[in-house]
Enzyme design. Structure first.
Site, mmCIF file in Angstrom:
data_model
loop_
_atom_site.group_PDB
_atom_site.id
_atom_site.type_symbol
_atom_site.label_atom_id
_atom_site.label_comp_id
_atom_site.label_asym_id
_atom_site.label_seq_id
_atom_site.Cartn_x
_atom_site.Cartn_y
_atom_site.Cartn_z
ATOM 1 N N ARG A 241 33.846 43.567 48.348
ATOM 2 C CA ARG A 241 34.932 42.999 47.550
ATOM 3 C C ARG A 241 34.389 42.669 46.168
ATOM 4 O O ARG A 241 33.441 41.893 46.047
ATOM 5 C CB ARG A 241 35.482 41.737 48.214
ATOM 6 C CG ARG A 241 36.491 41.015 47.343
ATOM 7 C CD ARG A 241 37.015 39.722 47.975
ATOM 8 N NE ARG A 241 37.961 39.097 47.075
ATOM 9 C CZ ARG A 241 37.877 37.843 46.602
ATOM 10 N NH1 ARG A 241 36.884 37.046 46.977
ATOM 11 N NH2 ARG A 241 38.772 37.385 45.772
ATOM 12 N N HIS B 217 40.037 37.666 38.866
ATOM 13 C CA HIS B 217 39.165 36.597 39.349
ATOM 14 C C HIS B 217 38.849 35.696 38.144
ATOM 15 O O HIS B 217 37.713 35.613 37.693
ATOM 16 C CB HIS B 217 37.901 37.182 39.989
ATOM 17 C CG HIS B 217 37.193 36.243 40.920
ATOM 18 N ND1 HIS B 217 36.977 36.521 42.247
ATOM 19 C CD2 HIS B 217 36.639 35.015 40.714
ATOM 20 C CE1 HIS B 217 36.310 35.514 42.822
ATOM 21 N NE2 HIS B 217 36.087 34.588 41.904
ATOM 22 N N GLU C 100 42.153 32.780 44.268
ATOM 23 C CA GLU C 100 42.206 31.329 44.196
ATOM 24 C C GLU C 100 43.001 30.799 43.008
ATOM 25 O O GLU C 100 42.443 30.152 42.119
ATOM 26 C CB GLU C 100 40.781 30.746 44.133
ATOM 27 C CG GLU C 100 39.905 31.159 45.292
ATOM 28 C CD GLU C 100 38.595 30.378 45.357
ATOM 29 O OE1 GLU C 100 38.236 29.719 44.369
ATOM 30 O OE2 GLU C 100 37.940 30.422 46.400
ATOM 31 N N ASN D 283 39.799 32.391 51.469
ATOM 32 C CA ASN D 283 38.481 31.902 51.036
ATOM 33 C C ASN D 283 38.270 30.526 51.647
ATOM 34 O O ASN D 283 39.145 29.661 51.547
ATOM 35 C CB ASN D 283 38.408 31.766 49.507
ATOM 36 C CG ASN D 283 38.254 33.104 48.816
ATOM 37 O OD1 ASN D 283 38.249 34.150 49.463
ATOM 38 N ND2 ASN D 283 38.126 33.066 47.497
ATOM 39 N N TYR E 31 35.104 27.504 52.616
ATOM 40 C CA TYR E 31 33.701 27.087 52.494
ATOM 41 C C TYR E 31 33.320 25.870 53.323
ATOM 42 O O TYR E 31 32.192 25.762 53.775
ATOM 43 C CB TYR E 31 33.372 26.795 51.020
ATOM 44 C CG TYR E 31 33.258 28.046 50.180
ATOM 45 C CD1 TYR E 31 32.047 28.697 50.032
ATOM 46 C CD2 TYR E 31 34.370 28.591 49.562
ATOM 47 C CE1 TYR E 31 31.928 29.853 49.274
ATOM 48 C CE2 TYR E 31 34.281 29.754 48.809
ATOM 49 C CZ TYR E 31 33.045 30.377 48.668
ATOM 50 O OH TYR E 31 32.941 31.523 47.943
ATOM 51 N N GLU F 254 36.137 35.272 51.232
ATOM 52 C CA GLU F 254 34.905 34.579 50.819
ATOM 53 C C GLU F 254 34.556 33.527 51.852
ATOM 54 O O GLU F 254 35.438 32.839 52.378
ATOM 55 C CB GLU F 254 35.074 33.842 49.474
ATOM 56 C CG GLU F 254 35.020 34.717 48.262
ATOM 57 C CD GLU F 254 35.226 33.936 46.964
ATOM 58 O OE1 GLU F 254 34.839 32.749 46.886
ATOM 59 O OE2 GLU F 254 35.791 34.521 46.034
HETATM 60 C C1 PNW Z 1 35.023 30.189 44.753
HETATM 61 N N1 PNW Z 1 35.740 23.758 44.375
HETATM 62 O O1 PNW Z 1 35.187 29.169 43.838
HETATM 63 C C2 PNW Z 1 35.154 31.412 43.874
HETATM 64 O O2 PNW Z 1 36.101 32.346 44.278
HETATM 65 C C3 PNW Z 1 33.852 32.041 43.535
HETATM 66 O O3 PNW Z 1 33.987 32.710 42.311
HETATM 67 C C4 PNW Z 1 32.746 31.002 43.515
HETATM 68 O O4 PNW Z 1 31.541 31.463 43.025
HETATM 69 C C5 PNW Z 1 32.611 30.504 44.944
HETATM 70 O O5 PNW Z 1 33.831 29.974 45.424
HETATM 71 C C6 PNW Z 1 31.533 29.453 45.144
HETATM 72 O O6 PNW Z 1 31.821 28.302 44.430
HETATM 73 C C7 PNW Z 1 35.303 27.834 44.068
HETATM 74 O O7 PNW Z 1 35.313 23.035 43.444
HETATM 75 C C8 PNW Z 1 34.846 27.010 43.071
HETATM 76 O O8 PNW Z 1 36.289 23.254 45.387
HETATM 77 C C9 PNW Z 1 34.991 25.663 43.178
HETATM 78 C C10 PNW Z 1 35.599 25.134 44.285
HETATM 79 C C11 PNW Z 1 36.072 25.967 45.302
HETATM 80 C C12 PNW Z 1 35.914 27.316 45.191
#
Ligand code: PNW
Length: 480
Positions: free
Chosen positions: A77, A123, A170, A310, A312, A381
């Site tokens: 991706r 993006h 996002e 996405n 995390y 992601e």
């Molecule tokens: C995502 N937060 O971003 C993005 O899609 C990527 O480009 C980035 O590198 C990756 O996650 C890792 O950070 C985020 O502050 C950036 O909650 C910030 C946040 C969440 C996602």
């Protein structure tokens, strides 16, 4: 052995984004995006860094493809830089053939290597000229027309070779971090909250609305003009974390957990699946949240062939008493990493907001699957940074056991969601193939399964995680 599994033909691989890896900001006719100008604004980026060189991926496509092959990845991706393809951005501005051909060749090379491309059209790197010309996403009609034009240029050039399109990555981040906290480009904040030209109590909601309509309009163009002959699918990628109550005994905290997800995810997903904004948002934001016209509902509702997810981490959520602030964007609540009992949601990483909690992945995808009637998911992601990683000596750094553990936990949770909760998930892209430009955090925070030596000519060194992922997927993906 495990009794959880992922479906045969599961599409797994890695993800990146143009501005975070490409460099070469002025080569072959590319013009500035809002991230180029934002990086030049003093004080915005840690270490005054920028994507000027980044991983130099614009010049190293062959190396990146070789890295992918080595991992056994089935898919990649990546995102297209709008500013390379239409440097000035607009529908009456010229297409830059050189910029476009870069991606055509890249896709051909990926396919020749047996790797399925998943393309993100946007993006975050809006052509700077469109921001200057009319305020970018603040001007819905102009933005929608220009985005659809750009999307069409990409579909035309690449449609026959690309089966998976993602309109926006996002939109929450571009809207809130770009137009409320000011942490991301274009860096608009509540400083202007009293000014006549708009403020952080309205701008993020206007921007979010523009993204939704632009997504719907681009999907319509794809379905009307390309889908039948090209046989691809198109969707949007939304980010969102899982939430657990700060005090599980307090019904207000329990309720606030769903509200937080609604403000992060349902803001976009409800219009796409139901044709309206969530009630919790309408209640808090009133007229500041735009209304969909009938025409817009027709465009937006039903506009996902798949849901790009996405994900995390997770947070504890504590309800806030009293009236929300005008620039509150979270649902009038506190987002915490520790609960009432003092327990942490997960171990520390290099990113303040990211503490891994794999079970939250299973719970969130189930929550989404239930709410949205069992859509097809592609995880677009998932990954982690590692506390202090960039300070470690190379040898230690390459042995990123913490990241391996993260992937084992999260991919295992995904297999549980699939096998035990019946969630329809068909793909997964780990963030990220490479250490790269981590936006406002610059280069200190690394998410790659490949170490990039920024002082050593951007040389790539695969970490342990780059080799481990394949084994994790082999363990879960059904053979027959
Ligand atoms: C995502 N937060 O971003 C993005 O899609 C990527 O480009 C980035 O590198 C990756 O996650 C890792 O950070 C985020 O502050 C950036 O909650 C910030 C946040 C969440 C996602």
């Amino acid at each position: 052995m495990t009794d959880s599994y992922l479906p045969k033909d599961f599409l797994w691989g890695f993800a990146t984004a143009s501005y975070q890896i490409e460099g070469a900001p002025h080569e072959d006719g590319r013009a500035d995006s809002i991230w180029d100008t934002f990086c030049r604004t003093p004080g915005k980026i840690a270490g005054a860094a920028s994507g000027d060189v980044a991983c130099d991926s614009y010049h190293r496509t062959a190396e990146d493809i070789a890295l992918l092959k080595e991992t056994g990845a089935k898919s990649y991706r990546f995102s297209i830089s709008w500013s390379r393809v239409i440097p000035l951005g607009g529908r009456n501005d010229p297409v830059n053939e050189k910029g476009l051909q870069h991606y055509v060749k890249f896709v051909d090379d990926l396919r020749a290597a047996g790797i399925e491309p998943l393309i993100t059209l946007f993006h975050w790197d809006l052509p700077d000229n469109l921001h200057k010309r009319y305020g970018g996403m603040l001007n819905k009609d102009e933005f929608v027309a220009d985005f659809v034009n750009y999307a069409r240029v990409c579909f035309k050039a690449l449609g026959s070779k690309v089966k998976f399109w993602i309109t926006f990555n996002e939109p929450w981040c571009s809207s809130i971090l770009g137009y409320s906290t000011g942490l991301f480009a274009p860096g608009r904040t509540s400083d202007r909250s009293k000014s006549a030209e708009g403020d952080s109590s309205t701008e993020p909601w206007i921007v979010g609305h523009s993204f939704l309509v632009a997504h719907g309009a681009a999907v319509k163009a794809y379905r009307d003009e390309f889908k039948e002959q090209d046989g691809g699918q198109i969707g949007i990628t939304l980010n969102g974390d899982w939430t657990e109550p700060w005090d599980p005994e307090d019904p207000a905290d329990v309720e606030a957990c769903d509200r937080k997800i609604e403000f992060a995810i349902s803001w976009f997903a409800d219009p796409i699946y139901f044709g309206k904004y969530p009630d919790s948002m309408r209640k808090q934001l009133g007229k500041r949240l735009p209304e969909f016209t009938e025409e817009e509902v027709a465009l937006v509702k039903g506009s996902n062939d798949f849901y790009g997810m996405n994900h995390y981490c997770a947070h504890y959520i504590k309800h806030k008493e009293g009236e929300p602030d005008a620039d509150d964007f979270g649902g009038n609540l506190e987002v915490l990493q520790q609960n009432k009992a003092g327990e942490w949601i997960g171990p520390e990483t290099q990113s303040d907001w990211l503490r891994p909690y794999p079970l939250g992945f299973r719970k969130l995808i189930k929550w989404l699957s239930d709410r949205y009637g069992g859509p097809t998911f592609y995880v677009t992601e998932n990954g982690t940074s590692l506390k202090g990683e960039s300070q470690l000596p190379l040898e230690e750094l390459l042995n990123d056991e913490f990241r391996c553990e993260y992937f084992r936990g999260y991919i295992g949770a995904l297999a549980d969601a699939h096998a035990k909760d019946g969630v329809d998930v068909r793909g997964y892209s780990a963030w990220s193939l490479l250490d790269n430009f981590e936006w406002a955090e610059g280069y200190e925070t690394r998410f790659g399964v490949t170490y990039v030596d920024y002082e050593g000519g951007q040389k790539r060194h695969p970490k342990k995680s780059a080799k481990e992922i394949r084994g994790i997927f082999e363990k879960y993906i059904k053979k027959e």
